[in-house]
Design a protein around this motif. Structure first.
Motif, mmCIF file in Angstrom:
data_model
loop_
_atom_site.group_PDB
_atom_site.id
_atom_site.type_symbol
_atom_site.label_atom_id
_atom_site.label_comp_id
_atom_site.label_asym_id
_atom_site.label_seq_id
_atom_site.Cartn_x
_atom_site.Cartn_y
_atom_site.Cartn_z
ATOM 1 N N GLY A 147 0.778 -1.220 0.000
ATOM 2 C CA GLY A 147 0.000 0.000 0.000
ATOM 3 C C GLY A 147 0.813 1.276 0.000
ATOM 4 O O GLY A 147 0.238 2.369 0.009
ATOM 5 N N HIS A 148 2.142 1.179 0.004
ATOM 6 C CA HIS A 148 2.987 2.373 0.060
ATOM 7 C C HIS A 148 3.857 2.567 -1.180
ATOM 8 O O HIS A 148 4.758 3.400 -1.190
ATOM 9 N N LEU A 149 3.571 1.820 -2.233
ATOM 10 C CA LEU A 149 4.404 1.879 -3.427
ATOM 11 C C LEU A 149 4.429 3.278 -4.050
ATOM 12 O O LEU A 149 5.486 3.788 -4.409
ATOM 13 N N VAL A 150 3.300 3.915 -4.142
ATOM 14 C CA VAL A 150 3.230 5.244 -4.759
ATOM 15 C C VAL A 150 4.014 6.261 -3.936
ATOM 16 O O VAL A 150 4.801 7.050 -4.478
ATOM 17 N N GLU A 151 3.818 6.243 -2.617
ATOM 18 C CA GLU A 151 4.515 7.206 -1.761
ATOM 19 C C GLU A 151 6.026 7.006 -1.819
ATOM 20 O O GLU A 151 6.778 7.980 -1.898
ATOM 21 N N VAL A 152 6.470 5.763 -1.791
ATOM 22 C CA VAL A 152 7.910 5.503 -1.868
ATOM 23 C C VAL A 152 8.438 5.932 -3.235
ATOM 24 O O VAL A 152 9.486 6.564 -3.333
ATOM 25 N N GLY A 153 7.697 5.614 -4.297
ATOM 26 C CA GLY A 153 8.114 6.042 -5.632
ATOM 27 C C GLY A 153 8.245 7.552 -5.736
ATOM 28 O O GLY A 153 9.201 8.071 -6.310
ATOM 29 N N ASP A 154 7.290 8.270 -5.158
ATOM 30 C CA ASP A 154 7.352 9.739 -5.153
ATOM 31 C C ASP A 154 8.574 10.231 -4.378
ATOM 32 O O ASP A 154 9.245 11.181 -4.794
ATOM 33 N N ALA A 155 8.882 9.578 -3.260
ATOM 34 C CA ALA A 155 10.039 9.977 -2.451
ATOM 35 C C ALA A 155 11.347 9.707 -3.199
ATOM 36 O O ALA A 155 12.302 10.478 -3.089
ATOM 37 N N LEU A 156 11.391 8.622 -3.975
ATOM 38 C CA LEU A 156 12.598 8.311 -4.744
ATOM 39 C C LEU A 156 12.913 9.411 -5.751
ATOM 40 O O LEU A 156 14.080 9.711 -6.016
ATOM 41 N N ALA A 157 11.865 10.011 -6.298
ATOM 42 C CA ALA A 157 12.050 11.074 -7.287
ATOM 43 C C ALA A 157 12.732 12.299 -6.683
ATOM 44 O O ALA A 157 13.260 13.131 -7.417
ATOM 45 N N LEU A 162 17.528 5.860 1.724
ATOM 46 C CA LEU A 162 16.439 5.009 1.240
ATOM 47 C C LEU A 162 15.809 4.227 2.384
ATOM 48 O O LEU A 162 14.589 4.129 2.482
ATOM 49 N N ILE A 163 16.634 3.664 3.225
ATOM 50 C CA ILE A 163 16.148 2.840 4.334
ATOM 51 C C ILE A 163 15.257 3.635 5.269
ATOM 52 O O ILE A 163 14.293 3.108 5.843
ATOM 53 N N ARG A 164 15.538 4.933 5.405
ATOM 54 C CA ARG A 164 14.756 5.776 6.321
ATOM 55 C C ARG A 164 13.420 6.245 5.726
ATOM 56 O O ARG A 164 12.605 6.838 6.432
ATOM 57 N N LEU A 165 13.179 5.975 4.443
ATOM 58 C CA LEU A 165 11.924 6.411 3.835
ATOM 59 C C LEU A 165 10.746 5.636 4.438
ATOM 60 O O LEU A 165 10.808 4.411 4.564
ATOM 61 N N PRO A 166 9.665 6.342 4.809
ATOM 62 C CA PRO A 166 8.482 5.638 5.311
ATOM 63 C C PRO A 166 7.964 4.669 4.245
ATOM 64 O O PRO A 166 7.815 5.027 3.084
ATOM 65 N N GLY A 167 7.725 3.432 4.647
ATOM 66 C CA GLY A 167 7.225 2.420 3.731
ATOM 67 C C GLY A 167 8.297 1.483 3.195
ATOM 68 O O GLY A 167 7.972 0.455 2.606
ATOM 69 N N VAL A 168 9.569 1.821 3.388
ATOM 70 C CA VAL A 168 10.639 0.934 2.927
ATOM 71 C C VAL A 168 10.900 -0.105 4.013
ATOM 72 O O VAL A 168 11.177 0.234 5.164
ATOM 73 N N VAL A 169 10.808 -1.380 3.620
ATOM 74 C CA VAL A 169 11.033 -2.478 4.565
ATOM 75 C C VAL A 169 12.506 -2.853 4.587
ATOM 76 O O VAL A 169 13.116 -2.960 5.644
ATOM 77 N N ARG A 170 13.081 -3.054 3.399
ATOM 78 C CA ARG A 170 14.508 -3.407 3.314
ATOM 79 C C ARG A 170 15.004 -3.120 1.918
ATOM 80 O O ARG A 170 14.221 -2.960 0.978
ATOM 81 N N THR A 171 16.321 -3.091 1.784
ATOM 82 C CA THR A 171 16.950 -2.900 0.483
ATOM 83 C C THR A 171 17.996 -3.979 0.262
ATOM 84 O O THR A 171 18.485 -4.596 1.223
#
Length: 164
Positions: free
Chosen positions: A80-90, A126-135
């Motif tokens: 459910g957080h794919l869009v928010e994480v994608g926006d943060a990556l930008a 990246l790890i600190r972004l809300p919604g990121v579980v692991r990298t």
């Protein structure tokens, strides 16, 4: 969305010429291809409208820009957080591409960095972004096949019946 229109031989020849001589004028392309300038321009306009070609963007050397380290970072995201994480990556300039993927993660990013320490800083961000579980990070050692489209266009040209 309509299925893509198959390329004919002239379309394939145009694409090949665009790849081989990206800085050439439309007038020169028409001369080389032996077609009227208006015909070529109409084909280019249709290809652009159909999304086959886009605005020309220079291909930069990130190494020459002081970012020689290239890594592929796989990111697993909370459902459910794919869009928010994608926006943060930008918002992270070192991320030069990001894709939703299947397999061992939800997102695959292409990251450039000045050195390994800088890469670690980007990964920590990246790890600190809300919604990121692991990298998971794969560092590229050497480019083996640079970005290319020519072989595919040549194949499509042959399939369209153009042997020239």
């Amino acid at each position: 969305m309509a299925p893509p229109r198959p390329l004919d031989a002239l379309d394939a020849r145009i694409l090949q010429l665009l790849l081989e001589r990206p800085r050439t004028s439309v007038r020169e392309y028409a001369r080389v291809l032996g077609v009227a300038r208006g015909t070529l321009q109409a084909r280019l306009d249709r290809m652009e409208r159909d999304g086959l070609i886009g605005d020309p963007v220079p291909r930069l050397s990130f190494g020459a820009l002081g970012h020689p380290v290239l890594a592929f970072v796989h990111i697993e995201v909370t459902q459910g957080h794919l869009v928010e994480v994608g926006d943060a990556l930008a918002e992270i300039p070192e991320i030069i591409e990001a894709f939703s993927v299947t397999g061992g993660g939800d997102l695959l990013t292409r990251v450039v960095a000045r050195d390994n320490g800088h890469l670690e800083d980007v990964i920590q961000r990246l790890i600190r972004l809300p919604g990121v579980v692991r990298t998971r990070t794969d560092v590229a050692l050497r480019e083996r096949v640079p970005y290319r489209a020519g072989p595919l266009v040549a194949s499509l040209r042959r399939a369209a019946g153009d042997s020239g």
